[in-house]
Motif scaffolding. Structure first.
Motif, PDB file in Angstrom:
ATOM      1  N   ALA A 252      62.052  42.486  43.523  1.00 37.94           N
ATOM      2  CA  ALA A 252      60.884  41.779  43.018  1.00 37.94           C
ATOM      3  C   ALA A 252      60.254  41.120  44.272  1.00 37.94           C
ATOM      4  O   ALA A 252      60.815  40.142  45.046  1.00 37.94           O
ATOM      5  CB  ALA A 252      60.971  40.738  41.754  1.00 37.94           C
ATOM      6  N   LYS A 253      58.707  41.116  44.621  1.00 35.38           N
ATOM      7  CA  LYS A 253      58.178  40.779  45.690  1.00 35.38           C
ATOM      8  C   LYS A 253      56.797  40.177  45.187  1.00 35.38           C
ATOM      9  O   LYS A 253      56.272  41.051  44.376  1.00 35.38           O
ATOM     10  CB  LYS A 253      58.036  41.835  46.656  1.00 35.38           C
ATOM     11  CG  LYS A 253      59.179  42.430  47.354  1.00 35.38           C
ATOM     12  CD  LYS A 253      58.741  43.610  48.226  1.00 35.38           C
ATOM     13  CE  LYS A 253      59.894  44.122  49.157  1.00 35.38           C
ATOM     14  NZ  LYS A 253      59.570  45.321  49.861  1.00 35.38           N
ATOM     15  N   SER A 254      56.459  39.014  45.736  1.00 40.26           N
ATOM     16  CA  SER A 254      55.182  38.667  45.559  1.00 40.26           C
ATOM     17  C   SER A 254      54.142  38.792  46.481  1.00 40.26           C
ATOM     18  O   SER A 254      54.404  38.667  47.704  1.00 40.26           O
ATOM     19  CB  SER A 254      55.283  37.040  45.373  1.00 40.26           C
ATOM     20  OG  SER A 254      54.210  36.359  45.780  1.00 40.26           O
ATOM     21  N   HIS A 255      52.869  39.583  45.904  1.00 38.50           N
ATOM     22  CA  HIS A 255      52.088  39.688  46.884  1.00 38.50           C
ATOM     23  C   HIS A 255      50.696  39.169  46.333  1.00 38.50           C
ATOM     24  O   HIS A 255      50.121  39.681  45.201  1.00 38.50           O
ATOM     25  CB  HIS A 255      51.542  41.369  46.975  1.00 38.50           C
ATOM     26  CG  HIS A 255      52.719  42.104  47.058  1.00 38.50           C
ATOM     27  ND1 HIS A 255      53.308  42.221  48.522  1.00 38.50           N
ATOM     28  CD2 HIS A 255      53.420  43.083  46.342  1.00 38.50           C
ATOM     29  CE1 HIS A 255      54.354  43.162  48.338  1.00 38.50           C
ATOM     30  NE2 HIS A 255      54.461  43.866  47.169  1.00 38.50           N
ATOM     31  N   ASN A 256      50.284  38.059  47.050  1.00 40.46           N
ATOM     32  CA  ASN A 256      49.280  37.368  46.540  1.00 40.46           C
ATOM     33  C   ASN A 256      49.121  37.250  44.895  1.00 40.46           C
ATOM     34  O   ASN A 256      49.694  36.661  44.496  1.00 40.46           O
ATOM     35  CB  ASN A 256      47.930  37.958  46.987  1.00 40.46           C
ATOM     36  CG  ASN A 256      47.945  38.185  48.668  1.00 40.46           C
ATOM     37  OD1 ASN A 256      48.212  36.914  49.394  1.00 40.46           O
ATOM     38  ND2 ASN A 256      47.727  39.042  48.992  1.00 40.46           N
ATOM     39  N   ASP A 257      47.910  38.074  44.158  1.00 36.57           N
ATOM     40  CA  ASP A 257      48.040  38.073  42.934  1.00 36.57           C
ATOM     41  C   ASP A 257      48.634  38.957  41.930  1.00 36.57           C
ATOM     42  O   ASP A 257      48.543  39.276  40.900  1.00 36.57           O
ATOM     43  CB  ASP A 257      46.534  37.927  42.500  1.00 36.57           C
ATOM     44  CG  ASP A 257      45.810  39.200  43.058  1.00 36.57           C
ATOM     45  OD1 ASP A 257      46.297  39.878  43.636  1.00 36.57           O
ATOM     46  OD2 ASP A 257      44.870  39.751  42.306  1.00 36.57           O
ATOM     47  N   GLU A 258      49.573  39.818  42.810  1.00 35.08           N
ATOM     48  CA  GLU A 258      50.314  40.730  42.100  1.00 35.08           C
ATOM     49  C   GLU A 258      51.832  40.627  42.329  1.00 35.08           C
ATOM     50  O   GLU A 258      52.299  40.227  43.437  1.00 35.08           O
ATOM     51  CB  GLU A 258      50.062  42.083  42.622  1.00 35.08           C
ATOM     52  CG  GLU A 258      48.792  42.685  42.171  1.00 35.08           C
ATOM     53  CD  GLU A 258      48.677  44.273  42.674  1.00 35.08           C
ATOM     54  OE1 GLU A 258      49.579  44.795  43.227  1.00 35.08           O
ATOM     55  OE2 GLU A 258      47.521  44.835  41.834  1.00 35.08           O
TER      56      GLU A 258
END
Ligand code: HSE
Length: 442
Positions: A252-258
């Motif tokens: 699981a990776k966080s990319h700005n708003d996703e």
């Protein structure tokens, strides 16, 4: 000294472990928590079985009402399987103002929103340390130990059954079915291991960790999941030659708003710490903005390791009850209850790929495949072509060989378009095997 009463519903492997710890380590728990924690009732539909930790007659509940209607029972420990019955039990228990401890990841991943909103409304605590990675205290680590961090990435080996199988294939050269049979004979795999093998169990767990890490609920049906059922020992061996070890990774990776969440067989560099996690062990890596990378390792299943996590929740809730603070602690650490996470679509994944084609051994085939890759802007990092692979050639003609291409980081969309074109042009005689790679570059 305050007395806290507990009931267990579902008396299987984990239930027996929880009862054993509560009954035999009462003094230890009293010293550590300052509380008397009593196992008051146990309910199961199978009292006729012989149990590793037998329960005396006066603590055997004949029906659920005996637990739900008992105002002296403060905490209900839900250890049944499936989703429908435990959902009913948890919602009814919350309605009756009983705090909940559960090890049921499927229940939380698929019905967590309803449960936590109801618990918030009734000021009830829901403990679920045992639902992810068994005895590893990863939930408390995310909520408390790492609270000062924005989580960037969380990934790991969250399923012991599949890790046992992949380890046996890698280290002992077993086939998938030989390794699965061995896992079942040793009692590591469930009689029906479908949800382990097809990746659903790991997906339930990474969904729970994602909600905690990135602050929001998610629609589980949109999580990308692939299992290990089609893994061929040939790919494990070819990956090893390229310096990689195969693991079922939950990422699981966080990319700005996703948030990008995916579970699939993954090649990791063989010197990566997760590549050294063997057998039934689980491990989770968490990357926070302040702490950097951390790693948690331990037993992800089994009676006492899982019970250790269940009892930690019981003690933590017992302390809140004795302080009279209901679920205020959870409200501050889970104030994301009303948010929905935006999941990255599979076509937008961006990673490295190992692709094994089965090609006719004729002039120019490698160049043709390479030109399709170039057309879709996919950069090739390494190529292996085997002159002869006996295992593979048993079922195919003499004149086909495996051709492995390792790419640099590319978009899933471009990879799928390139593969489609290669299949349509008959450059490969079998559908290619595609395995994603996770390393420094990604
Ligand atoms: N069946 C799971 C595993 C353990 O193999 O890891 C319970 O979550």
């Amino acid at each position: 000294m305050k007395e806290i009463n507990v009931a267990i519903v579902g008396y299987g492997v984990v239930g027996n472990g929880v009862a054993k710890i509560l009954d035999t380590q009462k003094e230890l728990l009293k010293q550590k928590s300052g509380l008397n924690i009593n196992l008051k009732k146990v309910f199961t539909r199978s009292w006729n079985k012989v149990f590793p930790h037998p329960i005396d007659e006066n603590r055997k509940a004949k029906n659920l009402e005996e637990i739900l209607e008992d105002k002296d029972i403060h905490i209900v420990v839900e250890l049944t399987g499936g989703i429908d019955f435990p959902f009913y039990l948890v919602m009814e228990s919350i309605n009756k103002n009983k705090h909940i401890v559960t090890a049921n990841k499927a229940l939380l991943a698929e019905k967590g929103k309803d449960i936590f909103l109801k618990a918030e409304e009734k000021n009830i605590r829901v403990g679920f340390e045992a639902a992810v990675a068994g005895g590893i205290p990863i939930i408390k680590a995310l909520r408390e130990g790492l609270v000062a961090n924005e989580i960037k990435k969380i990934y790991g080996i969250l399923n012991g059954t599949t890790n046992y199988i992949l380890t046996s294939m890698y280290k002992e050269g077993k086939t998938f079915y030989q390794a699965l049979k061995e896992a079942q004979e040793k009692g590591y795999a469930e009689a029906d291991p479908t949800l382990d093998i097809n990746g659903t169990d790991a997906a339930h767990k990474i969904s729970i960790l994602s909600s905690l890490s990135f602050g929001g609920f998610l629609d589980f049906s949109h999580v990308y999941v692939e299992g290990i059922e089609k893994i061929d020992i040939l790919d494990i061996d070819l990956g090893r030659e390229l310096g990689y070890t195969l693991k079922l990774l939950a990422i699981a990776k966080s990319h700005n708003d996703e948030v990008e969440i995916r579970v699939h067989p993954t090649f990791l560099p063989s010197d990566h710490p997760l590549s050294k996690v063997d057998g039934v062990f689980n491990a989770v890596m968490v990357e926070g903005d302040n702490v950097g990378e951390t790693m948690f390792y331990g037993r992800g299943a089994g009676s006492l390791p899982t019970a250790s996590a269940v009892v930690s929740d019981i003690v933590s809730i017992a302390k809140s009850i004795s302080l009279g603070i209901g679920n205020e602690i959870e409200i501050t650490s889970m104030n994301w209850k009303h948010k929905e996470l935006n999941l990255t679509k599979a076509k937008d994944f961006y990673t490295r790929y190992y692709i094994r084609f089965t090609v006719p051994d004729i002039t120019g085939i490698l160049a043709k495949i390479a030109s399709v890759f170039a057309k879709y802007s996919i950069s090739i990092a390494a190529v292996i072509q085997k002159e002869k692979v006996l295992k593979l050639q048993k079922s195919l003609s003499e004149k086909v060989v495996p051709l492995v291409i390792l790419t640099h980081t590319a978009s899933e969309n471009n990879i799928q378009s390139a593969i489609k074109e290669i299949i349509e042009n008959h450059y490969t005689v079998e559908d290619p095997v595609i395995i994603r790679v996770e390393d420094e570059e990604t």
